[in-house]
Design a protein around this motif. Structure first.
Motif, mmCIF file in Angstrom:
data_model
loop_
_atom_site.group_PDB
_atom_site.id
_atom_site.type_symbol
_atom_site.label_atom_id
_atom_site.label_comp_id
_atom_site.label_asym_id
_atom_site.label_seq_id
_atom_site.Cartn_x
_atom_site.Cartn_y
_atom_site.Cartn_z
ATOM 1 N N VAL A 32 38.554 27.712 39.797
ATOM 2 C CA VAL A 32 39.191 27.956 41.393
ATOM 3 C C VAL A 32 40.031 28.717 41.538
ATOM 4 C CG1 VAL A 32 38.752 26.587 43.736
ATOM 5 C CG2 VAL A 32 37.364 25.789 42.385
ATOM 6 N N VAL A 33 39.837 30.180 42.181
ATOM 7 C CA VAL A 33 41.614 30.547 42.536
ATOM 8 C C VAL A 33 41.754 31.355 43.477
ATOM 9 C CG1 VAL A 33 41.116 31.746 39.551
ATOM 10 C CG2 VAL A 33 39.855 33.234 42.185
ATOM 11 N N PRO A 34 42.995 31.088 44.073
ATOM 12 C CA PRO A 34 43.356 31.754 45.220
ATOM 13 C C PRO A 34 42.491 33.470 45.308
ATOM 14 C CG PRO A 34 45.036 31.958 43.943
ATOM 15 C CD PRO A 34 44.502 31.322 43.243
ATOM 16 N N PRO A 35 42.011 33.746 46.796
ATOM 17 C CA PRO A 35 41.538 34.895 46.644
ATOM 18 C C PRO A 35 42.820 36.403 47.062
ATOM 19 C CG PRO A 35 41.240 33.743 48.265
ATOM 20 C CD PRO A 35 41.727 33.005 47.817
ATOM 21 N N ILE A 36 43.755 35.804 47.510
ATOM 22 C CA ILE A 36 44.863 36.995 47.418
ATOM 23 C C ILE A 36 45.303 37.642 46.018
ATOM 24 C CG2 ILE A 36 46.380 35.062 47.424
ATOM 25 C CD1 ILE A 36 48.272 37.640 49.468
ATOM 26 N N ALA A 37 45.183 36.834 44.932
ATOM 27 C CA ALA A 37 45.547 36.819 43.480
ATOM 28 C C ALA A 37 44.346 37.328 42.753
ATOM 29 C CB ALA A 37 46.018 35.545 42.623
ATOM 30 N N THR A 38 43.088 38.241 43.343
ATOM 31 C CA THR A 38 42.185 38.809 42.711
ATOM 32 C C THR A 38 42.461 40.361 42.115
ATOM 33 O OG1 THR A 38 40.860 39.013 44.573
ATOM 34 C CG2 THR A 38 40.285 37.191 43.112
ATOM 35 N N GLU A 39 42.927 41.099 43.506
ATOM 36 C CA GLU A 39 43.772 42.349 43.144
ATOM 37 C C GLU A 39 44.073 42.942 41.793
ATOM 38 O OE1 GLU A 39 43.027 46.297 44.273
ATOM 39 O OE2 GLU A 39 42.350 44.433 44.946
ATOM 40 N N PRO A 40 44.989 42.330 40.843
ATOM 41 C CA PRO A 40 45.662 42.592 40.111
ATOM 42 C C PRO A 40 44.187 42.559 39.073
ATOM 43 C CG PRO A 40 46.941 41.198 40.977
ATOM 44 C CD PRO A 40 45.944 41.339 41.672
ATOM 45 N N PHE A 41 43.504 41.313 38.729
ATOM 46 C CA PHE A 41 42.426 41.870 38.110
ATOM 47 C C PHE A 41 40.910 42.113 38.520
ATOM 48 C CE2 PHE A 41 45.045 37.536 38.122
ATOM 49 C CZ PHE A 41 44.650 37.283 37.310
ATOM 50 N N ASN A 42 41.022 43.352 39.182
ATOM 51 C CA ASN A 42 39.950 44.220 39.799
ATOM 52 C C ASN A 42 38.501 42.924 40.138
ATOM 53 O OD1 ASN A 42 38.343 46.213 40.446
ATOM 54 N ND2 ASN A 42 38.345 46.802 38.718
ATOM 55 N N ALA A 43 39.264 41.650 40.110
ATOM 56 C CA ALA A 43 37.796 40.825 40.479
ATOM 57 C C ALA A 43 37.181 40.655 41.882
ATOM 58 C CB ALA A 43 38.397 39.338 39.301
ATOM 59 N N ASP A 44 36.074 39.793 41.745
ATOM 60 C CA ASP A 44 35.490 39.072 43.463
ATOM 61 C C ASP A 44 34.439 38.529 43.059
ATOM 62 O OD1 ASP A 44 33.402 41.090 41.971
ATOM 63 O OD2 ASP A 44 33.652 42.572 43.013
ATOM 64 N N PHE A 45 33.859 37.873 43.951
ATOM 65 C CA PHE A 45 32.908 36.755 43.470
ATOM 66 C C PHE A 45 31.337 36.760 43.659
ATOM 67 C CE2 PHE A 45 37.390 35.726 45.715
ATOM 68 C CZ PHE A 45 37.854 34.975 44.789
ATOM 69 N N ASP A 46 31.689 37.401 42.834
ATOM 70 C CA ASP A 46 29.642 37.973 42.580
ATOM 71 C C ASP A 46 29.243 37.573 41.541
ATOM 72 O OD1 ASP A 46 30.952 39.706 41.145
ATOM 73 O OD2 ASP A 46 29.613 40.833 42.146
ATOM 74 N N GLY A 47 30.305 36.870 41.183
ATOM 75 C CA GLY A 47 29.764 36.013 39.223
ATOM 76 C C GLY A 47 30.711 36.835 38.438
ATOM 77 N N ASP A 48 31.216 37.217 38.802
ATOM 78 C CA ASP A 48 32.117 37.403 38.025
ATOM 79 C C ASP A 48 33.088 36.058 37.095
ATOM 80 O OD1 ASP A 48 31.998 39.345 38.708
ATOM 81 O OD2 ASP A 48 34.548 40.013 39.178
ATOM 82 N N GLN A 49 33.572 36.059 35.993
ATOM 83 C CA GLN A 49 33.909 35.076 35.058
ATOM 84 C C GLN A 49 35.307 35.637 34.415
ATOM 85 O OE1 GLN A 49 31.900 34.400 31.345
ATOM 86 N NE2 GLN A 49 29.362 33.785 32.291
ATOM 87 N N MET A 50 36.173 33.951 34.302
ATOM 88 C CA MET A 50 37.668 34.965 34.188
ATOM 89 C C MET A 50 37.837 33.359 32.756
ATOM 90 S SD MET A 50 39.681 35.656 37.035
ATOM 91 C CE MET A 50 41.378 35.594 36.564
#
Length: 208
Positions: free
Chosen positions: A152-170
């Motif tokens: 579980v991650v904060p949505p505001i912190a996804t920009e540097p990782f170029n991530a979104d919530f459509d099944g991305d893994q970290m």
């Protein structure tokens, strides 16, 4: 071996044939050791397993601070197994060997889940491939250990990782030892608010 063949009482053409045959056999053996799925390159260099790390699908939580994450209990259970094992043995009043045999049993899940809560506020490096710039790996602190199989991650912190919530893994990496722990604290989001490439703000509401 080459000197032995050279001194052998056989025709020169036979000597060349024997040496070529041996050369091809050695070459085939080396190629097999290097190129197969269990070869040196893929097993130890390219796809090497990393200790004290985990991987999970990311989901958003708007109540998290920019430097917080919620980590799956199943990751904590495996990563910190050497530390949790003696505590489980003490809690059950049994030997560590017996605790090891019962470690993966669902019978003691509640005890292990409670023990894993001790790792709240522990720093972990989170990263999403491909790592394109320095901001693609940052440190967050564990707010909660949860039973779900997600990160579980904060949505505001996804920009540097170029991530979104459509099944991305970290991926998560846990620093071990004082030097690694102290170095990890320099990678917190508060110290990396701007992108190194152009100086723009690294955190936006693009996934809000």
């Amino acid at each position: 071996y080459v000197n032995y063949i050279n001194d052998a009482p056989i025709l020169p053409y036979d000597k060349i044939a024997i040496l070529q045959n041996q050369y091809f056999q050695v070459s085939e053996l080396l190629l097999k050791k290097l190129s197969s799925k269990t070869g040196i390159m893929r097993k130890y260099l390219l796809a090497k397993r990393v200790d004290y790390s985990g991987r999970a699908v990311i989901v958003p939580d708007y109540t998290l601070n920019i430097d917080q994450v919620d980590v799956s209990y199943h990751i904590i259970k495996e990563v910190f197994k050497p530390a949790l094992l003696p505590r489980l043995a003490k809690a059950l009043n049994i030997s560590e060997l017996e605790a090891l045999n019962r470690y993966d049993s669902s019978e003691h899940e509640d005890i292990l889940f409670k023990l894993s809560q001790e790792y709240c506020n522990y720093p972990c490096l989170i990263n999403r491939q491909p790592t394109l710039h320095r901001a693609s790996i940052m440190v967050s602190f564990i707010r909660r250990v949860i039973k779900d199989y997600v990160l579980v991650v904060p949505p505001i912190a996804t920009e540097p990782f170029n991530a979104d919530f459509d099944g991305d893994q970290m991926a998560l990496y846990f620093p071990v030892g004082g030097a690694a722990y102290n170095e990890a604290l320099n990678l917190v989001p508060y110290k990396n608010v701007s992108l190194p490439s152009n100086g723009e703000l690294a955190f936006t509401f693009s996934e809000d």
